[in-house]
Motif scaffolding. Structure first.
Motif, PDB file in Angstrom:
ATOM      1  N   ASP A 174      -4.882   6.319  -6.140  1.00 22.03           N
ATOM      2  CA  ASP A 174      -5.057   5.022  -6.795  1.00 22.03           C
ATOM      3  C   ASP A 174      -5.348   5.153  -8.293  1.00 22.03           C
ATOM      4  O   ASP A 174      -4.704   4.502  -9.111  1.00 22.03           O
TER       5      ASP A 174
ATOM      6  N   GLY B  14      -4.872   5.177   1.239  1.00 19.62           N
ATOM      7  CA  GLY B  14      -5.993   4.897   0.344  1.00 19.62           C
ATOM      8  C   GLY B  14      -6.548   6.161  -0.287  1.00 19.62           C
ATOM      9  O   GLY B  14      -6.102   7.273  -0.034  1.00 19.62           O
TER      10      GLY B  14
ATOM     11  N   LEU C  77      -3.208   3.701   5.275  1.00 23.19           N
ATOM     12  CA  LEU C  77      -2.396   2.979   4.292  1.00 23.19           C
ATOM     13  C   LEU C  77      -2.239   3.748   2.982  1.00 23.19           C
ATOM     14  O   LEU C  77      -1.691   3.232   2.019  1.00 23.19           O
TER      15      LEU C  77
ATOM     16  N   PHE D 102      -7.012  -1.881   1.148  1.00 24.71           N
ATOM     17  CA  PHE D 102      -6.234  -0.712   1.583  1.00 24.71           C
ATOM     18  C   PHE D 102      -6.715   0.579   0.950  1.00 24.71           C
ATOM     19  O   PHE D 102      -6.489   1.661   1.498  1.00 24.71           O
ATOM     20  N   ARG D 103      -7.384   0.496  -0.197  1.00 23.62           N
ATOM     21  CA  ARG D 103      -7.831   1.709  -0.888  1.00 23.62           C
ATOM     22  C   ARG D 103      -8.841   2.506  -0.071  1.00 23.62           C
ATOM     23  O   ARG D 103      -9.064   3.686  -0.329  1.00 23.62           O
TER      24      ARG D 103
ATOM     25  N   PRO E 259       0.834  -1.201   0.000  1.00 21.80           N
ATOM     26  CA  PRO E 259       0.000   0.000   0.000  1.00 21.80           C
ATOM     27  C   PRO E 259       0.877   1.264   0.000  1.00 21.80           C
ATOM     28  O   PRO E 259       1.986   1.265   0.542  1.00 21.80           O
TER      29      PRO E 259
END
Length: 328
Positions: A171, A166, A164, A158-159, A69
């Motif tokens: 992304d 996210g 993390l 984790f997104r 991540p």
């Protein structure tokens, strides 16, 4: 190569690709879970290692692939470089510009290759489109636009975890930002929006308006609360070029590129091109040819600056409070 983490992209895309390339092999995969490391290692015929640091101690590992991540990239890329390993790290390389600058410096000091893994950059369709623009196929470029959106993802992933790294910007939003730089390397962020999910505290949708020094406009949209869309377009004074599968074309797909001019539209099928294999091969070639520092350093640093600029100017809806607390 060693692999730090058993992420889906590593298991599904990168490790099978490495297995099919000459001159490189995965010798070990690490996870915090022994059973998970053994499960993945069994599929690919390599060693299972418990803990990332123990993998970095192995003498038979020259380079590592890091699909962790985003918030974990800085720590483990730095450790890998200090351990003398070359590093291919998933995008984004870091979550801040300051961390990106620091990692570039470490890579130069240690004389190790460091690459941010934007695989779409290694598909030949983008060179073909740039050649068309350079050949005046659409006249003077006026507007670049790009969208990358996907339907809601696994809420446990984790997104959707601020701690993390996210969120949609890091992304999927990074893809349109990076694509714009293929055609307009000098950009300024003028305005942006970020919509945060009240439950998770991560951004799930956003947009950005940028401009080049000569006034060319850049319009971007991204998110994971959308129907799937993965495209960019260049609108010029005499025509328009639209790339429909810009970031994730399957290896066998001949990506469609539409060229529009007054009273005429042409649908071109670009050659199929395995961008994952091309990306890994480019990294391996950089290592084998003796490159002793970051690859695409200027573009990677500029990318990190643009991501931060989007955050800084964004009009926010929803509550990012949980994300801000996690970032500390």
């Amino acid at each position: 190569m060693g692999v730090l983490g058993c992420a889906d992209i590593a298991i599904r895309r990168l490790m099978p690709t490495i297995a099919g390339l000459d001159g490189v092999e995965v010798v070990a995969v690490a996870s915090r879970s022994r059973s998970k490391a053994e499960q993945v290692a069994g599929r690919f015929g390599c060693a299972a290692v418990t803990g990332y640091r123990d993998l970095l101690k192995r003498d038979d590992v020259e380079a590592v692939y890091i699909p962790l991540p985003p918030r974990l990239h800085y720590e483990w890329v730095a450790e890998a470089l200090q351990a003398g390993k070359h590093v291919l790290a998933e995008k984004p390389l870091c979550t801040t510009h300051v961390e990106t600058v620091e990692l570039m410096a470490v890579a130069r000091e240690r004389g190790r290759v460091l690459a941010e893994n934007f695989m779409f950059l290694h598909h030949s369709q983008h060179d073909a489109v740039r050649a068309m623009v350079a050949a005046n196929a659409i006249g003077r470029l006026q507007v670049f636009s790009s969208s990358f959106g996907v339907p809601p993802l696994d809420p446990a992933g984790f997104r959707y975890q601020p701690a993390l790294g996210g969120g949609a910007l890091l992304d999927v939003g990074v893809y349109p930002l990076r694509a714009a730089q293929l055609f307009l390397p000098e950009l300024e962020v003028l305005a942006a929006t970020l919509r945060y999910d009240e439950t998770t505290g991560v951004d799930v949708a956003g947009s950005a308006l940028l401009a080049a020094p000569d006034g060319v406009a850049v319009q971007l949209a991204f998110g994971f609360d959308h129907s799937y869309r993965c495209e960019y377009a260049l609108w010029g004074s005499t025509g328009r070029i639209a790339v429909d599968r810009a970031f994730t074309p399957p290896d066998q797909l001949k990506p469609p590129v539409r060229v529009e001019r007054q009273d005429q539209a042409t649908e071109l099928a670009m050659p199929a091109d395995p961008q994952v294999r091309n990306a890994v091969r480019a990294f391996v070639q950089a290592v084998r040819s003796g490159v002793d520092g970051p690859i695409e350093e200027r573009a990677t640093l500029r990318q990190a600056q643009l991501v931060e600029a989007v955050r800084d100017v964004a009009r926010v809806t929803g509550s990012p409070a949980r994300m801000l607390r996690a970032a500390g």
